[in-house]
Design an enzyme around this catalytic site. Structure first.
Site, PDB file in Angstrom:
ATOM      1  N   LYS A   1      37.228  32.597  42.037  1.00  0.00           N
ATOM      2  CA  LYS A   1      36.933  33.403  40.844  1.00  0.00           C
ATOM      3  C   LYS A   1      35.677  34.239  41.092  1.00  0.00           C
ATOM      4  CE  LYS A   1      36.441  34.853  36.565  1.00  0.00           C
ATOM      5  NZ  LYS A   1      37.280  35.962  36.086  1.00  0.00           N
TER       6      LYS A   1
ATOM      7  N   ASN B   1      43.640  40.909  29.082  1.00  0.00           N
ATOM      8  CA  ASN B   1      42.561  39.918  29.118  1.00  0.00           C
ATOM      9  C   ASN B   1      41.204  40.564  28.941  1.00  0.00           C
ATOM     10  OD1 ASN B   1      40.542  39.596  31.611  1.00  0.00           O
ATOM     11  ND2 ASN B   1      42.394  40.611  32.364  1.00  0.00           N
ATOM     12  N   SER B   2      40.323  39.764  28.346  1.00  0.00           N
ATOM     13  CA  SER B   2      38.907  40.118  28.358  1.00  0.00           C
ATOM     14  C   SER B   2      38.139  38.817  28.564  1.00  0.00           C
ATOM     15  CB  SER B   2      38.496  40.802  27.058  1.00  0.00           C
ATOM     16  OG  SER B   2      37.127  41.166  27.159  1.00  0.00           O
TER      17      SER B   2
ATOM     18  N   CYS C   1      35.089  44.941  37.247  1.00  0.00           N
ATOM     19  CA  CYS C   1      35.433  44.137  36.063  1.00  0.00           C
ATOM     20  C   CYS C   1      35.248  44.994  34.809  1.00  0.00           C
ATOM     21  CB  CYS C   1      34.566  42.880  35.966  1.00  0.00           C
ATOM     22  SG  CYS C   1      34.994  41.949  34.467  1.00  0.00           S
TER      23      CYS C   1
ATOM     24  N   LYS D   1      36.694  45.332  45.650  1.00  0.00           N
ATOM     25  CA  LYS D   1      37.796  45.376  44.689  1.00  0.00           C
ATOM     26  C   LYS D   1      37.568  46.560  43.753  1.00  0.00           C
ATOM     27  CE  LYS D   1      40.781  42.829  41.675  1.00  0.00           C
ATOM     28  NZ  LYS D   1      41.205  41.493  41.267  1.00  0.00           N
TER      29      LYS D   1
ATOM     30  N   ASN E   1      42.212  46.421  40.232  1.00  0.00           N
ATOM     31  CA  ASN E   1      41.833  45.500  39.172  1.00  0.00           C
ATOM     32  C   ASN E   1      42.677  45.883  37.955  1.00  0.00           C
ATOM     33  OD1 ASN E   1      40.374  43.691  37.472  1.00  0.00           O
ATOM     34  ND2 ASN E   1      38.525  44.039  38.675  1.00  0.00           N
ATOM     35  N   SER E   2      42.561  45.155  36.875  1.00  0.00           N
ATOM     36  CA  SER E   2      43.368  45.475  35.689  1.00  0.00           C
ATOM     37  C   SER E   2      43.026  46.893  35.191  1.00  0.00           C
ATOM     38  CB  SER E   2      43.087  44.450  34.589  1.00  0.00           C
ATOM     39  OG  SER E   2      41.709  44.417  34.302  1.00  0.00           O
TER      40      SER E   2
ATOM     41  N   GLY F   1      50.176  43.056  35.093  1.00  0.00           N
ATOM     42  CA  GLY F   1      51.618  42.812  35.065  1.00  0.00           C
ATOM     43  C   GLY F   1      52.447  44.081  35.227  1.00  0.00           C
TER      44      GLY F   1
ATOM     45  N   GLY G   1      48.589  38.111  40.154  1.00  0.00           N
ATOM     46  CA  GLY G   1      47.720  37.742  39.033  1.00  0.00           C
ATOM     47  C   GLY G   1      48.517  37.230  37.848  1.00  0.00           C
TER      48      GLY G   1
HETATM   49  N1  OXC Z   1      39.089  41.796  35.926  1.00  0.00           N
HETATM   50  C1  OXC Z   1      37.971  41.241  36.407  1.00  0.00           C
HETATM   51  O1  OXC Z   1      37.417  41.743  37.372  1.00  0.00           O
HETATM   52  N2  OXC Z   1      37.481  40.139  35.797  1.00  0.00           N
HETATM   53  C2  OXC Z   1      38.192  39.469  34.775  1.00  0.00           C
HETATM   54  N3  OXC Z   1      39.221  40.255  34.211  1.00  0.00           N
HETATM   55  C3  OXC Z   1      39.706  41.358  34.825  1.00  0.00           C
HETATM   56  O2  OXC Z   1      40.676  41.966  34.388  1.00  0.00           O
HETATM   57  C4  OXC Z   1      37.245  38.909  33.754  1.00  0.00           C
HETATM   58  O3  OXC Z   1      36.608  37.886  34.076  1.00  0.00           O
HETATM   59  O4  OXC Z   1      37.086  39.479  32.680  1.00  0.00           O
END
Ligand code: OXC
Length: 309
Positions: free
Chosen positions: A45, A69-70, A130, A164, A193-194, A219, A269
């Protein structure tokens, strides 16, 4: 014999699949499950210098086409993960990834200095993307800042390191970030990343609590964006920078497409969150089936070979 082995930097992995940082990799138990799974490797993580609780819940919701997500970087702190990777090193395993996401450049430098001076011989993934820390911009969208970070990091750091990245959407932005990355001895980029700060609504309400419901999208929603990023970086980066694809991997076909676009390794993920580590055996056998049907025996038979019209 069909092989799905791959290489990043000078490290060989028997399987090109791994988890995306953040998913099922925070605790020792989760990390052990990944280690014992069929994945080729795993990543910790993203950690910060001090442990963090992260954002208030609900902060992760599965959606029909993915997830939002947050999390806010909940993690057990740098010392914990450094200890973990050094224990793995003592057991003879240097084929793993260590993700760090300092809240400031100074914190990243502190963590990297300790890693540099330690026995760690694995790969560091520096998270510059992030989207979920209130008040903290995503470094990867600030080109000057990204350059400043890399300049500082590579003024002393000599071990293998990758970054990343957040998803990019503009051709000029791809070129600008690739030009910066190409200047530094980066071994790999992980993209994407997202997709940050999406808003999902059910009935008349947001579905996650932090940031008024805004969160990172993952997703199936993000696969075309992820593939575009993998493809563009495969074309624009130095050939000795590996691409790790991440985004929208639910089936063997999705893994195949990431590799076709140029990925050497593929992270999972949202689907790992939904199915747990058994997803790796399913994806591996599905990928091998696809390769068999096309008479491909190794990833190099199709990696990066996306046809253009
Ligand atoms: N990307 C991140 O880099 N970290 C996590 N969520 C995400 O989408 C997070 O911890 O919020």
């Amino acid at each position: 014999m069909i092989s799905i082995e791959t290489t990043i930097f000078n490290k060989k992995f028997s399987n090109c699949l791994m988890n995306a940082s953040g998913v099922k990799c925070m605790t020792i138990e989760e990390l052990s499950n990944l280690k014992n799974s069929e994945s080729g490797t795993w990543i910790t993580k993203s950690c910060t210098l001090s442990p963090r609780e992260g954002n208030p819940s609900p902060r992760y919701v599965d959606l029909k086409l993915g997830s939002i997500n947050s999390m806010g970087l909940p993690n057990l702190g740098f010392e914990f993960y450094l200890d973990y990777v050094l224990t793995e090193h003592e057991m003879g395993n240097d084929n793993l990834f260590f993700s760090i996401a300092g809240l400031t450049l100074e914190n990243n430098i502190k963590m990297l200095t300790q890693i540099e001076n330690s026995d760690f011989q694995g790969l560091v993934e520096l998270n510059l993307s992030c989207p979920n820390i209130p008040g903290k911009p995503q470094t990867g969208y600030d080109f000057e800042r990204t350059e400043e970070v890399l300049k500082k990091v590579f003024s002393f750091y000599t071990k293998p390191l990758g970054v990343k990245l957040p998803p990019y959407f503009d051709m000029v932005h791809f070129e600008m970030i690739a030009e910066i990355i190409n200047k530094y001895p980066i071994q790999f980029v992980t993209c994407i990343n997202s997709i940050g700060n999406a808003l999902y609504i059910e009935d008349e309400s947001v579905v996650i609590k932090p940031k008024s419901g805004f969160g990172g999208l993952g997703g199936a929603y993000v696969k075309p964006t992820a593939l575009a990023n993998v493809r563009m970086f495969y074309k624009l980066l130095r050939k000795n920078i590996s691409i790790i694809g991440c985004g929208g991997v639910e089936t063997g076909r999705d893994v195949f497409e990431h590799i076709l676009c140029g990925a050497s390794m593929v992270q999972v993920g949202t689907q790992l969150m939904k199915d747990d580590v058994k997803i790796f055996s399913k994806l591996s056998s599905d990928l091998k089936e696809i390769m068999k049907s096309k008479n491909y025996t190794s990833l190099s038979d199709f990696k990066g070979k996306l046809k253009e019209l």
